[in-house]
Design a protein around this motif. Structure first.
Motif, short mmCIF file in Angstrom:
data_model
loop_
_atom_site.label_atom_id
_atom_site.label_comp_id
_atom_site.label_asym_id
_atom_site.label_seq_id
_atom_site.Cartn_x
_atom_site.Cartn_y
_atom_site.Cartn_z
N ASN A 154 -94.04 -6.37 18.62
CA ASN A 154 -93.35 -5.46 19.53
C ASN A 154 -92.23 -6.14 20.31
O ASN A 154 -91.66 -5.54 21.24
N ASN A 199 -88.87 -1.84 34.26
CA ASN A 199 -89.47 -2.83 33.37
C ASN A 199 -88.43 -3.35 32.38
O ASN A 199 -87.33 -2.81 32.26
N ALA A 253 -94.68 1.46 30.22
CA ALA A 253 -94.27 2.65 30.98
C ALA A 253 -95.32 3.01 32.02
O ALA A 253 -94.99 3.35 33.17
N ASN A 307 -88.57 -3.41 29.11
CA ASN A 307 -88.84 -2.90 27.78
C ASN A 307 -88.00 -1.65 27.56
O ASN A 307 -88.33 -0.56 28.04
N SER A 366 -89.40 1.69 26.29
CA SER A 366 -90.33 2.43 27.14
C SER A 366 -89.64 3.42 28.07
O SER A 366 -90.30 4.28 28.66
N THR A 367 -88.33 3.30 28.22
CA THR A 367 -87.64 4.05 29.29
C THR A 367 -87.91 5.55 29.22
O THR A 367 -88.19 6.19 30.24
N ASN A 377 -88.88 -4.45 21.20
CA ASN A 377 -88.79 -3.38 22.19
C ASN A 377 -88.11 -3.82 23.49
O ASN A 377 -87.77 -2.99 24.33
N LEU A 396 -90.42 7.03 28.27
CA LEU A 396 -91.82 7.33 28.57
C LEU A 396 -92.16 7.14 30.03
O LEU A 396 -93.22 7.58 30.48
N LYS A 444 -96.00 -2.77 24.10
CA LYS A 444 -95.99 -1.41 23.59
C LYS A 444 -95.32 -0.51 24.62
O LYS A 444 -95.63 -0.59 25.82
N PRO A 445 -94.41 0.34 24.20
CA PRO A 445 -93.67 1.16 25.17
C PRO A 445 -94.54 1.96 26.12
O PRO A 445 -94.29 2.01 27.32
N GLN A 446 -95.60 2.59 25.61
CA GLN A 446 -96.43 3.41 26.47
C GLN A 446 -97.23 2.59 27.46
O GLN A 446 -97.57 3.07 28.55
#
Length: 377
Positions: free
Chosen positions: A117, A323, A313, A325, A328-329, A120, A331, A308-310
């Protein structure tokens, strides 16, 4: 951030946290590589990772997360320097801590083949921490923010309707800050966070290592010292939220949290955060693996999980911080991702600056100067 941080639950996280806990991240069979070592040890700021994403990691892998906390970067650095801390993942602030710790060989290089990941991550934030970690070899970004001005909207407006709430004049102009002495002004107890902003306000290089520049910044702070109620790196959160103080120089996420607490208390207190128009210090908290980590494979596994994006987030929603990442934005909750104090627009980000480590002589000079500022002598 180099001072103390207190992070509490941010509004709107419950539904996300439950979704993650119930199965947003999925459940997998525990990898065989983890069978013999069932605990990964993490050392970080308190409440800085949503507990439910750690529970999800345990559910996926069968690996328990032992999450210990510290209240200052100096505590973390002391443990790393002493060696054999027993931790697999730690959370150094990029500048100046990660920078000098990488130079001292306190971290092992990341095995990016184990971090699927990694792609990301936000290229702009990666570039920002590359000064501390050449080639982004040892750390990943976690949360980031700015240092700026928190203020009680009602009280400030009553005292001075034309108060320059978007300028460091609120803190450093004696004519301005003196107006707010009675209602309370607090400043971070963190010289590496305060002096650069003072230097920048004075038109000097914020990362200056000149003792002559340091003296000018010290003089500027001494001029406003009579109007400062206290230097502290966390008390201003409740102080603003409860209406006990009306102006603070602090960390973006902390002031956003003060705003949320004030709204939840429904006592008529409204707290806003502003990034000074003169520019502000950008800080990035990272995650890295100590050189002597007992479980480096597990360390890589949890780092990959945290990218991981979620997952990230949910932690932004918890903390009220941006953050590192980019995936993730979308989310992140709308209240967080559309707040310009958390995710500043490009033109504001262009005015942000970072700092680099100082040598021991300058650190001693800065410590002496800070003692003068705090004591007013």
């Amino acid at each position: 951030m180099t001072g103390m941080r207190t992070v509490k639950t941010w509004a709107g996280t419950t539904a996300i946290g439950l979704a993650l806990g119930v199965g947003l991240l999925g459940v997998a069979v525990a990898p065989a590589a983890f069978a013999q070592k069932k605990v990964v040890n993490v050392y970080n700021w308190s409440d800085y990772i949503d507990p439910k994403v750690l529970e999800a990691f345990t559910k996926e892998t069968g690996v328990k997360v032992n999450y210990d906390v510290y209240d200052s970067q100096e505590v973390l650095e002391a443990k790393l320097t002493a060696g054999k801390s027993g931790y697999d993942v730690v959370g150094p602030t990029a500048q100046p801590f990660l920078a000098r710790q990488v130079a001292a060989g306190l971290y092992q290089p990341l095995d990016k083949s184990k971090l699927k990941n990694f792609g990301n991550l936000d290229p702009d934030i990666m570039k920002a921490i590359e000064k501390a970690d050449p080639n982004n070899a040892h750390a990943i970004p976690w949360m980031w923010g700015t240092n700026g001005i928190g203020y009680n909207v009602g009280k400030v407006k009553t005292i001075a309707a034309d108060a320059p709430v978007y300028s460091m004049k609120m803190i450093l102009d004696p004519e301005v800050v003196s107006k707010f002495k009675a209602c309370g002004v607090m400043i971070l107890d963190a010289p590496t966070d305060v002096f650069p902003s003072v230097l920048n306000y004075l038109g000097l290089p914020p990362d200056s290592k000149s003792t002559a520049d340091l003296d000018k910044a010290t003089d500027a702070l001494l001029k406003v010292r009579p109007f400062i109620r206290k230097f502290h790196s966390s008390e201003y959160i409740n102080g603003l939220a409860n209406g006990d103080i009306c102006v603070a120089f602090g960390y973006s996420g902390d002031i956003i949290q003060a705003s949320t607490r004030a709204a939840e208390a429904k006592r008529g207190v409204t707290v806003n955060y502003s990034i000074p128009t003169e520019g502000a210090q950008l800080w990035v908290d990272t995650l890295a693996i100590p050189k002597d980590a007992p479980n480096p494979d597990l360390a890589h596994a949890i780092l990959d999980h945290l990218m991981k994006p979620q997952v990230v987030a949910a932690s932004s929603d918890l903390t009220g911080y941006a953050n590192g990442n980019k995936a993730s934005t979308a989310l992140v909750s709308e209240a967080v991702r559309t707040n310009p104090g958390i995710y500043p627009p490009a033109e504001v980000r262009a005015r942000l600056f970072t700092i680099t480590p100082a040598d021991k002589d300058f650190e001693r000079a800065r410590t002496r100067a800070w003692t003068r500022v705090k004591t007013g002598r």
